[in-house]
Design a protein around this motif. Structure first.
Motif, PDB file in Angstrom:
ATOM      1  N   GLN A  58       4.373  18.991  -5.297  1.00  0.00           N
ATOM      2  CA  GLN A  58       3.674  17.985  -6.092  1.00  0.00           C
ATOM      3  C   GLN A  58       3.101  16.878  -5.211  1.00  0.00           C
ATOM      4  OE1 GLN A  58       6.374  16.690  -9.130  1.00  0.00           O
ATOM      5  NE2 GLN A  58       6.283  18.617 -10.257  1.00  0.00           N
ATOM      6  N   TYR A  59       3.869  16.456  -4.217  1.00  0.00           N
ATOM      7  CA  TYR A  59       3.381  15.414  -3.320  1.00  0.00           C
ATOM      8  C   TYR A  59       2.122  15.886  -2.591  1.00  0.00           C
ATOM      9  CZ  TYR A  59       8.148  13.545  -3.936  1.00  0.00           C
ATOM     10  OH  TYR A  59       9.330  13.073  -4.456  1.00  0.00           O
ATOM     11  N   ARG A  60       2.184  17.073  -2.027  1.00  0.00           N
ATOM     12  CA  ARG A  60       1.048  17.590  -1.268  1.00  0.00           C
ATOM     13  C   ARG A  60      -0.159  17.834  -2.176  1.00  0.00           C
ATOM     14  NH1 ARG A  60       1.718  19.047   3.885  1.00  0.00           N
ATOM     15  NH2 ARG A  60      -0.122  20.394   3.709  1.00  0.00           N
ATOM     16  N   GLN A  61       0.100  18.258  -3.402  1.00  0.00           N
ATOM     17  CA  GLN A  61      -0.993  18.463  -4.341  1.00  0.00           C
ATOM     18  C   GLN A  61      -1.685  17.139  -4.656  1.00  0.00           C
ATOM     19  OE1 GLN A  61      -2.181  21.351  -5.416  1.00  0.00           O
ATOM     20  NE2 GLN A  61      -3.790  20.315  -6.606  1.00  0.00           N
ATOM     21  N   ALA A  62      -0.886  16.081  -4.800  1.00  0.00           N
ATOM     22  CA  ALA A  62      -1.451  14.758  -5.075  1.00  0.00           C
ATOM     23  C   ALA A  62      -2.284  14.272  -3.891  1.00  0.00           C
ATOM     24  CB  ALA A  62      -0.328  13.763  -5.373  1.00  0.00           C
ATOM     25  N   PHE A  63      -1.815  14.533  -2.676  1.00  0.00           N
ATOM     26  CA  PHE A  63      -2.570  14.132  -1.486  1.00  0.00           C
ATOM     27  C   PHE A  63      -3.904  14.877  -1.421  1.00  0.00           C
ATOM     28  CE2 PHE A  63       1.841  13.594   0.626  1.00  0.00           C
ATOM     29  CZ  PHE A  63       2.018  12.379  -0.015  1.00  0.00           C
ATOM     30  N   ALA A  64      -3.876  16.172  -1.723  1.00  0.00           N
ATOM     31  CA  ALA A  64      -5.101  16.973  -1.680  1.00  0.00           C
ATOM     32  C   ALA A  64      -6.103  16.489  -2.726  1.00  0.00           C
ATOM     33  CB  ALA A  64      -4.768  18.447  -1.900  1.00  0.00           C
ATOM     34  N   GLU A  65      -5.603  16.166  -3.917  1.00  0.00           N
ATOM     35  CA  GLU A  65      -6.489  15.681  -4.977  1.00  0.00           C
ATOM     36  C   GLU A  65      -7.119  14.343  -4.587  1.00  0.00           C
ATOM     37  OE1 GLU A  65      -4.041  15.594  -8.425  1.00  0.00           O
ATOM     38  OE2 GLU A  65      -4.013  17.779  -8.675  1.00  0.00           O
ATOM     39  N   ALA A  66      -6.335  13.486  -3.930  1.00  0.00           N
ATOM     40  CA  ALA A  66      -6.857  12.184  -3.504  1.00  0.00           C
ATOM     41  C   ALA A  66      -7.914  12.351  -2.415  1.00  0.00           C
ATOM     42  CB  ALA A  66      -5.711  11.309  -2.995  1.00  0.00           C
ATOM     43  N   ALA A  67      -7.681  13.283  -1.496  1.00  0.00           N
ATOM     44  CA  ALA A  67      -8.652  13.526  -0.428  1.00  0.00           C
ATOM     45  C   ALA A  67      -9.965  14.044  -1.005  1.00  0.00           C
ATOM     46  CB  ALA A  67      -8.080  14.525   0.578  1.00  0.00           C
ATOM     47  N   LYS A  68      -9.877  14.921  -2.003  1.00  0.00           N
ATOM     48  CA  LYS A  68     -11.082  15.466  -2.626  1.00  0.00           C
ATOM     49  C   LYS A  68     -11.795  14.420  -3.471  1.00  0.00           C
ATOM     50  CE  LYS A  68      -9.597  20.299  -2.720  1.00  0.00           C
ATOM     51  NZ  LYS A  68      -9.243  21.467  -3.573  1.00  0.00           N
TER      52      LYS A  68
END
Length: 218
Positions: free
Chosen positions: A172-182
């Motif tokens: 979940q943490y990594r998914q949130a980081f990826a969404e923020a980067a996009k």
């Protein structure tokens, strides 16, 4: 973690082997015979102990009656178990981390894990996400230390489920980081430099409060 079985305690006779070379070897099919039991006890092995019974079960499960072992090999195998017959993970010195046929389908449960461990994982995941531009580098990651710290905080019977729960948080943490980067750069993908400041507004609490698939109660 999956257990890696060492089959070094088992070996078979090969063509041309002299019987005299087998004088100190014990055939698995004879392990419960009175003569073998006497030999083991004379060597200081408590055949009533849970350590011995766990080692014997392992040998019988992975060998066959025609195979052989010896006293030292049995002692070596027994050293992998504690007094309760639980396998000791060689990396952590902890029990309760063996994935077996019995628990393979039951340990994947979401349970409560310490907030301090979740915070440790969040900070590491964020640091490594930035350093590796969103990719996972198996050669440099420090993830194992976070999991090991978590295991030491948990009761033996909860360690596997705790590790599985942590995996869900980490995802979940990594998914949130990826969404923020996009969100900062719609063309961003793993391996591409992350826009400056893209992750600044993300906190562990914000990620966990927005995800309902993991129980965040302490």
């Amino acid at each position: 973690m999956s257990r890696i079985t060492d089959y070094g305690f088992l070996f078979q006779t090969t063509f041309g082997t002299s019987k005299t070379n087998l004088v100190n070897n014990i055939q698995l099919s004879q392990m419960n015979s009175s003569s073998v039991q006497k030999q083991l006890k004379a060597a200081g092995i408590d055949t009533n102990s849970k350590k011995y019974k766990a080692a014997l079960s392992e040998m019988m499960k992975n060998g066959n009656g025609a195979m052989f072992t010896n006293v030292q090999a049995i002692k070596n195998l027994m050293s992998q178990y504690d007094k309760n017959g639980d396998w000791i993970d060689p990396n952590t010195g902890l029990t309760g981390l063996a994935v077996t046929d019995e628990n393979r389908n039951s340990y994947k449960l979401i349970i409560s894990i310490p907030e301090s461990s979740r915070e440790e994982m969040f900070e590491l995941a964020k640091k490594e996400f930035l350093n590796e531009n969103g990719t996972l580098n198996g050669d440099t990651t420090k993830r194992e230390s976070v999991y090991n710290n978590l295991y030491r905080k948990m009761d033996k019977d909860d360690r596997l489920s705790a590790g599985w729960t942590m995996e869900q948080y980490e995802h979940q943490y990594r998914q949130a980081f990826a969404e923020a980067a996009k969100a900062a750069d719609p063309t961003w993908k793993a391996g591409k430099p992350i826009p400056a400041g893209a992750l600044d507004g993300i906190t562990r609490e914000s990620v966990e409060s927005g995800k309902k698939s993991v129980d965040i109660k302490i």
